[in-house]
Design an enzyme around this catalytic site. Structure first.
Site, PDB file in Angstrom:
ATOM      1  N   LYS A 207       0.847  -1.202   0.000  1.00 34.51           N
ATOM      2  CA  LYS A 207       0.000   0.000   0.000  1.00 34.51           C
ATOM      3  C   LYS A 207       0.879   1.248   0.000  1.00 34.51           C
ATOM      4  CE  LYS A 207      -3.975   1.994   2.497  1.00 34.51           C
ATOM      5  NZ  LYS A 207      -4.866   1.848   3.666  1.00 34.51           N
TER       6      LYS A 207
ATOM      7  N   SER B 254      -9.823   1.951   2.740  1.00 35.45           N
ATOM      8  CA  SER B 254      -8.884   2.674   1.903  1.00 35.45           C
ATOM      9  C   SER B 254      -7.858   1.789   1.194  1.00 35.45           C
ATOM     10  CB  SER B 254      -8.141   3.715   2.738  1.00 35.45           C
ATOM     11  OG  SER B 254      -7.304   3.076   3.687  1.00 35.45           O
TER      12      SER B 254
ATOM     13  N   SER C 139     -10.097  -0.380   6.941  1.00 31.91           N
ATOM     14  CA  SER C 139      -9.457  -0.167   5.636  1.00 31.91           C
ATOM     15  C   SER C 139      -8.774  -1.387   5.032  1.00 31.91           C
ATOM     16  CB  SER C 139      -8.445   0.976   5.725  1.00 31.91           C
ATOM     17  OG  SER C 139      -9.126   2.205   5.654  1.00 31.91           O
TER      18      SER C 139
END
Lengths: 483, 481
Positions: free
Chosen positions: B76, B151, B175
């Site tokens: 990420k 997210s 997330s």
């Protein structure tokens, strides 16, 4: 009305950098100086994703500062973030302690003279909290830019907040001096004003003599010398008295001191005051101290000024002399070390308070970086005491030691100042003088004692400082009597 | 091959059925052809990946390969990677190249992983759709007109679309779990303090936690084994010993007590989600688990508490982006203030600004007690209610999200509705607990439905064991792209 119709009410927030090797939340060196931006890392420069790690030594030093100032220690303290934007603050928040600081209420006794009169008082400490210092902005007006140096960023700092207990500039100055000394003795700060390692925010208000409540205060930020603290308060008292005399009101505001002009100037009013939006820092666990930690830290506290003063007076040193020694930590440390080499306190104090202090005051010695060692000072004083050099020559020898250091015996030898009390040599010379001056010897023997001075002179001339007059006199008398 | 689990790839690599370079190239080729549609990556690093693969191969050849050696992973884009852009999907950090690795990256590199690139996300991890990304608005691999969740939408979509073997995400209020549910994969948020946060660009420091997104609970366990543990650089990381998180793979569900908390199945949860999750509970019952009922009265306040705490911390964490030292700097003259205001106005997107404003408001003098103070009180209450439920059970099962992945333009204009959708996941972060999401069904359109398994503090092992037991009897349907 005049200034004397008001009572000044003064409180201080004293910031002092701690002497830890590394910064409070990372492992960068906390030492003063260094090339710009060489003592910083991703953590203290606030790079994304980095996290603070608490330096336990800084916590320990803050606790020591608390003990030195008679504070109660808070076993449970919490880190908070103080949020504000400024280019010298890379995270845009300062890690500090708002509600649960590390040290709670304390008290510091001060002594000072006012109009030749000795006064003493105790100033209460509200609390001490630990926080991180910010970086430094360098304004380059020529090129119209401002540059940031983050070397100081994250250096541990204690903020000592007093109660509004001081009533004169002299009391405030004395308190700062006293606290600086206590912190130096505790070994937690060097309190060097010129390096910014101690500085103060000064709160001043005036109240009429018959008033029961304090007046409105002004806060003067970041005053960085003892002299400036004194002048700031003096100026503020005059300024506020003038306003009150005119029937005006003092505005609660933040001001700054201009040392060149000797004036304070408004920075921002209460309405413009920052809202720091404090909240507990989620990155750092709260500090939980155990009783045994506190006991260990308390036990590790070195001898404080009060203890040293009592000890010196116990040596038979007069209070006034002892205080001169104690009031400069480095001098006291020098004295302590000298004692380990030559245990004659009175003699050492005479030399330190006389010769060494004189040269410090003349600016010939930087006591932070002396060129001589305590061992050499002790040796010199002992040589003087045991008549290996004369008192006057001892001063001469020290002048050279102060300048470039060196072994006092070697210096004495090189300059022909060393008195070698070689009795054999003394007797040899006496024999010779007696043999060469039969007439004078006979005169002496027949009761004309005046010629003794002549014979003494002959011996001294021959011995050229290789023995003290006392030894020569004794040996010469002995010899003459035996004839 | 690209659709295999980490565990199967390990066997293929060790048996030399495929080389690390071939495997890496297979993923790079698929990224090349498929990621144009999915947009899961912000940065792909093919050269570095191939050279890491060659290094891994040496270890494999020498018989020194650990479980992740040569496995191609995606990271990420809020996890700092030395020398590789780390943007947080924000204009603010568009060109930020960290001079340091996050601790998890150091650990993974020591294992010999192959990093394929950095995945998209909601800007600064704020959002549940990956549509606030400034660089790659990722699509759901099951339906490109829908969001992948967020997210960590880039990481979940990359796993779901077979664009990596597994990925790292981060979870502040769901997330990892919510995008894992939306993209039909498995993701775990470990206990707060289990994985070092050093190098994870902070959103809400008391809630953030890094965790794996993978094709199975077992893969999650394998990755968790590699990234967990105390870290000197993170004062909030735990010194508790690290378990072998795969040690309960194959465990029996007999006698395991599972709680169903009624509030998680109440109004606001779509019927198909409710049915599918309750059916999974029945499956566990059939395996011998004991099902108990429980209640969490404070759940109705969880969203308010979460958004106050997270936004307050974020407002402070994001203050460092002032245009002075790194990140976007506006081209304006004038004072510091002008520079800071302009840089932040230009650098941040709307959702980030909204949360900064919210957080500043909550912390402002005069409002602190009414907002932040109250939220902290609720945090305590929620923790107590969880602690109480866990005196009676080993695990709790809830839906991961109240619905399946929604259309790209739905919800986004209504922040309140978006925030409300997080109510299934946020309490786990507030209570610092570990939780895993795995697929438990598909709706009539073939969109995956996720269930969450919440465990006791530090008990990731049981969660992973239980999730694996379910996955073993569940027919996972991969996305077809």
């Amino acid at each position: 009305m005049s200034v004397s119709d008001y009572i000044p009410v003064i409180g201080l927030e004293i910031h002092s950098e701690l002497l830890t090797n590394s910064k409070v939340f990372c492992t960068c060196s906390a030492e003063f100086g260094g090339e710009k931006n060489t003592r910083c890392c991703p953590v203290c420069s606030g790079m994304p994703g980095t996290l603070p790690i608490i330096n336990q030594r800084a916590v320990e030093y803050a606790i020591k500062a608390g003990y030195a100032l008679g504070c109660e220690i808070n076993k449970f303290s919490v880190w908070d973030r103080k949020n504000y934007f400024y280019p010298d603050l890379p995270k845009a928040y300062q890690i500090s302690e708002l509600n649960l600081p590390i040290c709670l209420a304390g008290a510091v006794p001060i002594e000072y003279e006012e109009n030749g009169e000795k006064k003493s008082k105790t100033i209460r400490i509200n609390h001490i909290h630990l926080e991180e210092d910010a970086g430094k902005l360098i304004h380059d007006d020529l090129n119209g830019v401002s540059l940031c140096d983050y070397n100081r960023c994250g250096v541990p700092l204690v903020e000592i907040v007093t109660e509004p207990d001081m009533r004169s500039p002299e009391e405030a100055r004395t308190l700062v001096e006293t606290i600086a000394l206590l912190l130096q003795y505790a070994g937690v700060s060097d309190c060097k004003m010129e390096e910014g390692s101690i500085r103060a925010d000064v709160n001043v208000s005036l109240m009429r003599k018959d008033a029961t409540e304090f007046g409105t205060r002004a806060e003067i930020k970041n005053v960085n010398s003892l002299k400036s603290i004194y002048r700031t308060i003096e100026y503020e008292i005059k300024r506020q008295a003038q306003i009150l005399d005119r029937g005006g009101e003092v505005i609660q505001e933040t001001r700054r001191f201009d040392a060149n002009k000797g004036e304070t100037k408004a920075m921002r009013s209460k309405e413009d005051a920052h809202d720091y939006k404090y909240f507990p820092d989620p990155d750092i666990k709260q500090v939980n101290l155990r009783d045994e930690d506190l006991e260990r830290i308390k036990a590790s506290l070195p001898e404080m000024p009060k203890q040293r003063l009592a000890k010196y007076m116990g040596f038979g040193i007069p209070e006034k002399e002892a205080k001169v020694i104690v009031n400069t930590k480095k001098i006291s440390d020098l004295f302590e070390e000298c004692l380990t080499h030559y245990n004659n306190p009175k003699s050492l104090v005479n030399f330190i308070n006389g010769e060494i202090m004189r040269r410090i005051n003349l600016g010939e010695i930087d006591i932070d970086k002396p060129s001589f060692t305590a061992a050499d000072v002790a040796k010199l004083v002992e040589m003087s005491d045991t008549d290996k050099v004369t008192k006057n020559d001892a001063k001469e020898i020290f002048r050279e030691m102060a300048e470039k250091g060196g072994d006092p015996e070697a210096i004495a030898k090189a300059n022909g100042m060393l008195i070698v009390s070689d009795t054999g040599r003394v007797l040899e010379v006496i024999e010779q003088v007696i043999a060469n001056n039969e007439k004078a010897v006979n005169q002496y023997k027949s009761g004309d004692v005046k010629v003794f001075g002549f014979l003494m002179g002959q011996c001294s001339k021959e011995l050229r400082g290789a023995a003290t007059p006392k030894v020569i006199k004794e040996e010469l008398e002995k010899k003459l009597r035996s004839l | 091959m690209v659709e295999l689990t980490v565990k199967s790839l390990r066997e293929k690599l060790d048996k030399k059925e495929v080389s690390a370079r071939e495997l890496t190239q297979a993923y790079l080729d698929r990224i090349e052809s498929v990621d144009k549609k999915v947009e899961s990556y912000i940065t792909v690093t093919p050269e570095a990946a191939l050279s890491a693969a060659d290094k891994a191969q040496e270890k494999i050849n020498a018989g020194e390969a650990s479980s992740l050696c040569g496995i191609p992973l995606a990271i990420k884009d809020n996890i700092c990677t030395e020398g590789v852009k780390t943007t947080c999907a924000s204009r603010m950090l568009e060109n930020f190249v960290p001079p340091y690795n996050a601790t998890v990256m150091d650990k993974l590199e020591n294992e010999g992983i192959v990093m394929l690139g950095k995945t998209s996300m909601d800007e600064f991890a704020m959002g549940g759709s990956t549509q606030t990304s400034a660089f790659a608005k990722t699509k759901n691999p099951y339906d490109l007109t829908r969001v992948p969740g967020g997210s960590s939408g880039g990481s979940a979509a990359a796993v779901g679309a077979d664009l990596c073997a597994a990925a790292l995400g981060s979870d502040t209020g769901g997330s990892i779990r919510q995008p894992a549910a939306f993209c039909g994969v498995t993701g775990i948020k470990p206990t707060y303090g289990r994985v070092s946060r050093y190098g994870l660009v902070a959103f809400a420091s008391s809630l953030d936690q890094i965790g794996p997104v993978a094709r199975s609970a077992e893969d999650c366990g394998i990755i968790l084994n590699a990234i967990s543990g105390y870290d000197f650089h993170d004062g909030t990381s735990s010194r508790l010993p690290v378990d072998d998180y795969t040690s309960k793979i194959g465990m029996s569900m007999k006698g395991v007590k599972i709680a169903v908390v009624s509030e998680f199945f109440a109004e606001g949860v779509d019927e198909n989600v409710r049915k599918s999750v309750l059916a999974a509970v029945d499956t566990y019952k059939a395996m011998g688990a004991e099902i108990i009922e429980a209640s969490m009265p404070s759940l109705k306040y969880a969203i308010a508490a979460y958004y106050l705490i997270a936004s307050a911390e974020a407002s402070s964490n994001l203050s460092r982006y002032d245009g002075i030292k790194f990140g976007h700097r506006a081209d304006v003259g004038g004072s510091y203030n002008d520079l800071i205001v302009a840089s932040r106005s230009e650098g941040f997107g709307d959702e980030v600004k909204r949360r900064i404003l919210l957080g500043n408001y909550a912390l402002s003098s005069g409002y602190y007690d009414a907002y932040y103070g109250k939220a902290m009180g609720l945090k305590q209450k929620i923790r107590e209610e969880y602690a109480d439920i866990f005196t009676k059970c080993d695990l709790i099962i809830t839906p991961t999200a109240p619905s399946v992945a929604y259309g790209i333009n739905e919800n986004i204009s209504d922040p309140k509705k978006m925030y409300q959708a997080d109510f299934c996941t946020v309490t786990v972060n507030i209570a610092s607990l570990p939780a895993l999401s795995t697929t438990c069904g598909y709706d009539e359109n073939g969109m995956p439905i996720g269930m969450s398994i919440v465990g006791k503090m530090w008990d990731e092992t049981t969660i992973i064991g239980a999730a694996d037991a379910f996955e073993k009897q569940f027919d996972r349907i991969g996305a077809s792209l």
